[in-house]
Write a protein that holds these residues in place. Sequence first.
Motif, mmCIF file in Angstrom:
data_model
loop_
_atom_site.group_PDB
_atom_site.id
_atom_site.type_symbol
_atom_site.label_atom_id
_atom_site.label_comp_id
_atom_site.label_asym_id
_atom_site.label_seq_id
_atom_site.Cartn_x
_atom_site.Cartn_y
_atom_site.Cartn_z
ATOM 1 N N MET B 1 5.339 -15.872 -20.440
ATOM 2 C CA MET B 1 5.452 -15.744 -18.975
ATOM 3 C C MET B 1 5.763 -14.285 -18.634
ATOM 4 N N ARG B 2 5.069 -13.766 -17.636
ATOM 5 C CA ARG B 2 5.306 -12.367 -17.249
ATOM 6 C C ARG B 2 6.709 -12.247 -16.669
ATOM 7 N N THR B 3 7.383 -11.129 -16.960
ATOM 8 C CA THR B 3 8.675 -10.886 -16.323
ATOM 9 C C THR B 3 8.511 -9.787 -15.279
ATOM 10 N N ARG B 4 9.373 -9.837 -14.313
ATOM 11 C CA ARG B 4 9.306 -8.887 -13.205
ATOM 12 C C ARG B 4 9.686 -7.499 -13.694
ATOM 13 N N ASP B 5 8.853 -6.522 -13.425
ATOM 14 C CA ASP B 5 9.131 -5.150 -13.840
ATOM 15 C C ASP B 5 9.617 -4.373 -12.622
ATOM 16 N N GLU B 6 10.929 -4.179 -12.538
ATOM 17 C CA GLU B 6 11.521 -3.554 -11.351
ATOM 18 C C GLU B 6 11.061 -2.121 -11.161
ATOM 19 N N ASN B 7 10.747 -1.443 -12.264
ATOM 20 C CA ASN B 7 10.257 -0.062 -12.133
ATOM 21 C C ASN B 7 8.923 -0.046 -11.401
ATOM 22 N N LYS B 8 8.065 -0.994 -11.761
ATOM 23 C CA LYS B 8 6.752 -1.061 -11.109
ATOM 24 C C LYS B 8 6.912 -1.470 -9.644
ATOM 25 N N VAL B 9 7.780 -2.437 -9.397
ATOM 26 C CA VAL B 9 8.014 -2.901 -8.022
ATOM 27 C C VAL B 9 8.474 -1.730 -7.156
ATOM 28 N N ARG B 10 9.384 -0.940 -7.724
ATOM 29 C CA ARG B 10 9.921 0.217 -6.994
ATOM 30 C C ARG B 10 8.845 1.269 -6.749
ATOM 31 N N ALA B 11 8.042 1.527 -7.774
ATOM 32 C CA ALA B 11 6.980 2.543 -7.664
ATOM 33 C C ALA B 11 5.963 2.120 -6.608
ATOM 34 N N ILE B 12 5.600 0.843 -6.630
ATOM 35 C CA ILE B 12 4.634 0.318 -5.655
ATOM 36 C C ILE B 12 5.182 0.511 -4.247
ATOM 37 N N ARG B 13 6.437 0.171 -4.065
ATOM 38 C CA ARG B 13 7.065 0.269 -2.745
ATOM 39 C C ARG B 13 7.118 1.717 -2.257
ATOM 40 N N GLN B 14 7.608 2.605 -3.112
ATOM 41 C CA GLN B 14 7.766 4.013 -2.726
ATOM 42 C C GLN B 14 6.437 4.670 -2.408
ATOM 43 N N LYS B 15 5.446 4.418 -3.262
ATOM 44 C CA LYS B 15 4.134 5.036 -3.052
ATOM 45 C C LYS B 15 3.450 4.473 -1.809
ATOM 46 N N ALA B 16 3.653 3.190 -1.552
ATOM 47 C CA ALA B 16 3.071 2.592 -0.343
ATOM 48 C C ALA B 16 3.623 3.299 0.891
ATOM 49 N N ILE B 17 4.929 3.519 0.918
ATOM 50 C CA ILE B 17 5.552 4.205 2.055
ATOM 51 C C ILE B 17 4.979 5.614 2.186
ATOM 52 N N GLN B 18 4.898 6.328 1.073
ATOM 53 C CA GLN B 18 4.386 7.719 1.101
ATOM 54 C C GLN B 18 2.949 7.773 1.593
ATOM 55 N N LEU B 19 2.102 6.871 1.078
ATOM 56 C CA LEU B 19 0.681 6.887 1.433
ATOM 57 C C LEU B 19 0.482 6.565 2.908
ATOM 58 N N ILE B 20 1.225 5.581 3.401
ATOM 59 C CA ILE B 20 1.052 5.177 4.795
ATOM 60 C C ILE B 20 1.557 6.266 5.735
ATOM 61 N N VAL B 21 2.641 6.923 5.353
ATOM 62 C CA VAL B 21 3.142 8.022 6.193
ATOM 63 C C VAL B 21 2.130 9.167 6.195
ATOM 64 N N LYS B 22 1.547 9.454 5.040
ATOM 65 C CA LYS B 22 0.628 10.598 4.933
ATOM 66 C C LYS B 22 -0.736 10.300 5.562
ATOM 67 N N HIS B 23 -1.289 9.097 5.300
ATOM 68 C CA HIS B 23 -2.668 8.836 5.695
ATOM 69 C C HIS B 23 -2.822 7.735 6.734
ATOM 70 N N GLY B 24 -1.727 7.118 7.137
ATOM 71 C CA GLY B 24 -1.816 6.067 8.147
ATOM 72 C C GLY B 24 -2.183 4.720 7.544
ATOM 73 N N LEU B 25 -2.133 3.685 8.401
ATOM 74 C CA LEU B 25 -2.408 2.328 7.929
ATOM 75 C C LEU B 25 -3.894 2.148 7.636
ATOM 76 N N ASP B 26 -4.752 2.761 8.477
ATOM 77 C CA ASP B 26 -6.197 2.566 8.315
ATOM 78 C C ASP B 26 -6.703 3.072 6.977
#
Lengths: 81, 196
Positions: B1-26
Amino acid sequence: MNNQPKLPAHSIWVFRTSLVATRDVQKIGPLLDQLPAIHRWNVCLDDCDKILRIEAGSELEAATVMSLLHRYGYDCEELPD
Amino acid sequence: MRTRDENKVRAIRQKAIQLIVKHGLDGFSIQKLAKAADVSPATIYIYHKDKEALILQICLELMDKMLNASLKDFNTDMSFEEGLKIQWKNRAAFFIQYPLETQFMEHLRYSPLYDKVRDEIGKKFSDTMGLFIHNCIRRKEIVKLSFEIYWSVAFAPLYQLIKFHTQGRSFKGNEFVLTDKIMMQACELVVKALKP
């Protein structure tokens, strides 16, 4: 390894498909609904890979889903981790 | 069974915020996020149903964090002046500590997705603030006003001052830093403006 938090009781499968529009989803939707192992599924048509995401019990086999879509003329393959 | 990788979860979250701020939602996509966070798209879909669910989850978590921060040392029985000053101090501290996250929430605020955020978060916060205002009106500390007028007078000045602060200057062009003194000066004017 044993003390790490686990994902919930269902597992997640992610497929790349050639489903293009809502009518394609409507065609295969009822068939997915009939698979007892599947708890929930959704299709992301705004993703260029046309993702089919499935939450199911671990007894589901990827091959079952793939052959179901192939039978109706759609490409379907598991996305690598 | 896959286990939750908190490092990946954090990276996904942080990069999503950065990308949306830089390039917008569209301009935002799971593919771009996967590249930026150095994970596979499949990994992102393990943790999130789809793009919209991902964005909403991040926004809800941030809004919750911000609203809890704004309620620190606050209670609904405070005088209007005391309560508003605490709200201003707490919100300013949050926005200044988390500028990227603040810009992310701004992007969401004017998108159709925000309706879903408002529904989930709205009740807890509006109940608390609603009770505070109700008490202030009852004690005749502020005039009774429509929500829009009240909010525009009570909070828009603070948000504008924070914008000047994060830009480092105002429309006039000279350097600007939001000090406690400036903030309280503006807040006192707001309290005065809302008095009956």
